[in-house]
Design a protein around this motif. Sequence first.
Motif, short mmCIF file in Angstrom:
data_model
loop_
_atom_site.label_atom_id
_atom_site.label_comp_id
_atom_site.label_asym_id
_atom_site.label_seq_id
_atom_site.Cartn_x
_atom_site.Cartn_y
_atom_site.Cartn_z
N GLU A 15 0.91 -1.17 0.05
CA GLU A 15 -0.01 -0.03 -0.13
C GLU A 15 0.96 1.13 -0.09
O GLU A 15 0.41 2.22 -0.92
N GLU A 44 1.36 -8.56 -4.22
CA GLU A 44 0.19 -7.93 -3.99
C GLU A 44 0.30 -6.68 -4.53
O GLU A 44 -0.35 -5.94 -5.37
N MET A 48 -1.51 -4.75 -8.03
CA MET A 48 -2.39 -3.71 -7.78
C MET A 48 -2.22 -2.88 -8.94
O MET A 48 -2.92 -1.76 -9.04
N ASP A 230 -15.50 -6.78 -11.91
CA ASP A 230 -14.47 -5.90 -11.27
C ASP A 230 -13.63 -5.11 -12.73
O ASP A 230 -12.95 -4.29 -12.39
N VAL B 191 -9.13 -7.23 2.51
CA VAL B 191 -9.27 -5.91 2.24
C VAL B 191 -10.63 -5.49 2.70
O VAL B 191 -11.76 -5.98 2.25
N VAL B 205 -10.87 1.54 -4.18
CA VAL B 205 -10.33 0.15 -3.59
C VAL B 205 -10.71 -0.83 -4.36
O VAL B 205 -9.75 -1.74 -4.54
N GLN B 208 -8.29 -0.88 -7.55
CA GLN B 208 -6.83 -1.10 -7.32
C GLN B 208 -6.89 -2.77 -6.68
O GLN B 208 -5.76 -3.29 -7.20
N HIS B 209 -7.64 -3.40 -6.33
CA HIS B 209 -7.61 -4.58 -5.68
C HIS B 209 -8.22 -5.74 -6.73
O HIS B 209 -8.01 -6.95 -6.25
N HIS B 210 -9.09 -5.19 -7.50
CA HIS B 210 -9.67 -5.98 -8.33
C HIS B 210 -10.51 -7.06 -7.70
O HIS B 210 -10.28 -8.32 -7.81
N LEU B 211 -11.47 -6.62 -6.86
CA LEU B 211 -12.25 -7.81 -6.21
C LEU B 211 -13.67 -7.67 -6.57
O LEU B 211 -13.99 -6.97 -7.43
#
Lengths: 445, 445
Positions: A15, A44, A48, A230, B191, B205, B208-211
């Motif tokens: 991060e 990670e 990202m 997503d 997350v 968020v 960025q995290h592809h969730l």
Amino acid sequence: MDTPPRDVPETPTAEQLVERWSELEEPEARAAAFHELPREESDEFFLMLPAHEQAALLLALPSGERRLWMRLLAPDDAADVLQEVEDEGARAELLGLLGVAARYEVRALLAYEEDAAGGLMSPMFARVRPDSTAEEAVRYLRRQAETDLETVSYGYVLDSEQRLLGVISLRQLIATRGTQKVHELMSTDLVTVREEMDQEEVARVFSQHHLMAIPVVDAEGRMKGIITADDIVDVVEEEATEDIQKLGGMEALDAPYLRTPLLQMVRKRAGWLAALFLGEMLTATAMARYEDEIARAVVLALFVPLIISSGGNSGSQATTLVIRAMALGEVRPVDAWRVLRRELTSGFLLGLVLGTIGFARISVWQALFHTYGEHWLRVAATVSISLVGVVIFGTLAGSLLPFLLRALKFDPASASAPFVATLVDVSGLVIYFTVADLVLRGTML
Amino acid sequence: MDTPPRDVPETPTAEQLVERWSELEEPEARAAAFHELPREESDEFFLMLPAHEQAALLLALPSGERRLWMRLLAPDDAADVLQEVEDEGARAELLGLLGVAARYEVRALLAYEEDAAGGLMSPMFARVRPDSTAEEAVRYLRRQAETDLETVSYGYVLDSEQRLLGVISLRQLIATRGTQKVHELMSTDLVTVREEMDQEEVARVFSQHHLMAIPVVDAEGRMKGIITADDIVDVVEEEATEDIQKLGGMEALDAPYLRTPLLQMVRKRAGWLAALFLGEMLTATAMARYEDEIARAVVLALFVPLIISSGGNSGSQATTLVIRAMALGEVRPVDAWRVLRRELTSGFLLGLVLGTIGFARISVWQALFHTYGEHWLRVAATVSISLVGVVIFGTLAGSLLPFLLRALKFDPASASAPFVATLVDVSGLVIYFTVADLVLRGTML
């Protein structure tokens, strides 16, 4: 006495590095910062990054390290990264680092237009056969889950020709008796998109149906892959950015602002700026036609910027509203008449507001400073009437130009605020001096 | 002879009605068209409508029919619908139609800000206990699946205080031995977002995290709900629309363009338009200071629109780029100096381009028509030098104003293209007439 704090080397997190990333300009500095991350954070962090940053980082790393990172990427993400690599040789080298199966899939994805559904989808999805039992299907999905497919929450039911027959969720499968057949359980009320559909259209389908994943099929109904919600979040951001930049009066950039090379950015801006400038030159020609009037009544020149900018501002509002509504599918070509009616009324009301303020301003200044001479009332009338006319014209031009461009097969978003303002500036001058001619003839002119 | 086609009443589909919906203006016409849909299509149609359309349709239906449709909605969607109903009485009535449990949940959701994570989330998610075995957890999720939870693909592992300990996917659970404990299998690298986080931040968020789903927690780490990626697609569209409308120089509308009542829309536009007009009045004041110069050299007045609009256009480009980059988190306050350096160079280069074109234009017109008299070379120099100055100024003002607004805790997106243009118009005049004074003193002035 305070002792200075010891310089404890802190291990950075993914991060934190994301936060700092845009400050690191040199590829070497980026590679070094990336190496400082602990192993589990670097995974990670890499995932990202947006695709163009991943591509730049890969090229900055020693070539021996690249394989690891390329293989971490899902096929659709690997394809996105390769699309960001401009050098053909480097692209081929990175592609070669993938495993055989992945390379085959990535090559297939690269054949699609970047903006088409096919270029967005992941070719990895879970297949089930219609005549399996629920129990067999669960066992089968469990095996597929081990190879980490994008969404094993759904099984796609395909016939022997790979045609999509239906979809079944893992949760339906486990909530049912094990001996029922998949084709009895599956849902056949499917929303699918075609592989060549534009990504903006795909985003609209997602937002209309509130889906988490959509299967992509070809013209024969054969399933090619899935697109997940997503990925659509990024598409929507990207499309909005393009539209916003066009609305601001320039070509859309290919990369984030701070990442775009300066000269490339200047080129993207100079084109439109020069075109607008050439259009705006017509104002000098128009003004030259009224040179005598200006010489006789210099007071007229004072209000030129005020009048034309009011037209530009109201045009900017109208064009922005209509272009955005078109992009969202809220306004379609058939709505042109409704928009015209609305904007005619809006323009008239907005013109009245500005005309009234303008009249008041001139009256007050006259009362206080006697700025405008004996014919001030006629000057005030000229300015007010012109304002109403210019604002109506600006509003109409701004709202109808996107329709016109669309009918001519141009991108409606090219009807940028500056474009409309330029158009309205020239016509605003003509409106202003025509009104002046009518109101002031025999007195000041 | 052709027989005219018989007027076969076709049963409309949900998709077709969505297409036609915006053409139906009257609530009665909409209710009637909705009633024509076959039962299974009307479900689908209702769920496809955006919340504000659902609210309007509900109010147009006979009150006896409303319960059915209200109860079709998931709690988060029901809350969105209620937020669109302005009349307090009608809102209470609709809320009363929900079942007791749903009503309780919807009330809790309505307590959140509409733009906060808490206002977006669904309070229905699947809970599992850390000390269950995998087999127990699957059985438990299967039972929960029957009540149709938003995402039963994931189980959220909570302790007895409802604090979120980890997450486990259904596919992990079925891919494992039945006797392993949930807490040994769950992923704890979570997350999460806080319930009061702004939705724009939540979208960042996600991207960025592809969730596919993010759990929402309160300050004590207690889980309150989940947000799924499909909801974020709408958030991103909505936020982009707001920014675009502000950039166009108006307040953001609350509803789609064609659905916004005309007078409400005029109000949202008139405010900024009048403010810009008042600012633009300074141009009349500035022009008045140069009245003598204009009287002596009317030719100067001809280029006023050209000069000031060039400043406005370059300012519009710069402010658009910076505001969008800020909204995407690509440019942050600490980047102000980098942006300043980039824009100074860009502005200089762009100014040179326009200055050169301007010089060429005046030279050519002079050669062809002798428009500008004996001092045409000085006029051309005045215009070109002013263009460079005005474009640099416009570019700097446009790019730095968003930083300034942000530092003053205003919304950077208020630095709309028309706002910057107005600012630059006034200063552009000063630059122009100052340059004219220096270049033309002793000859024309």
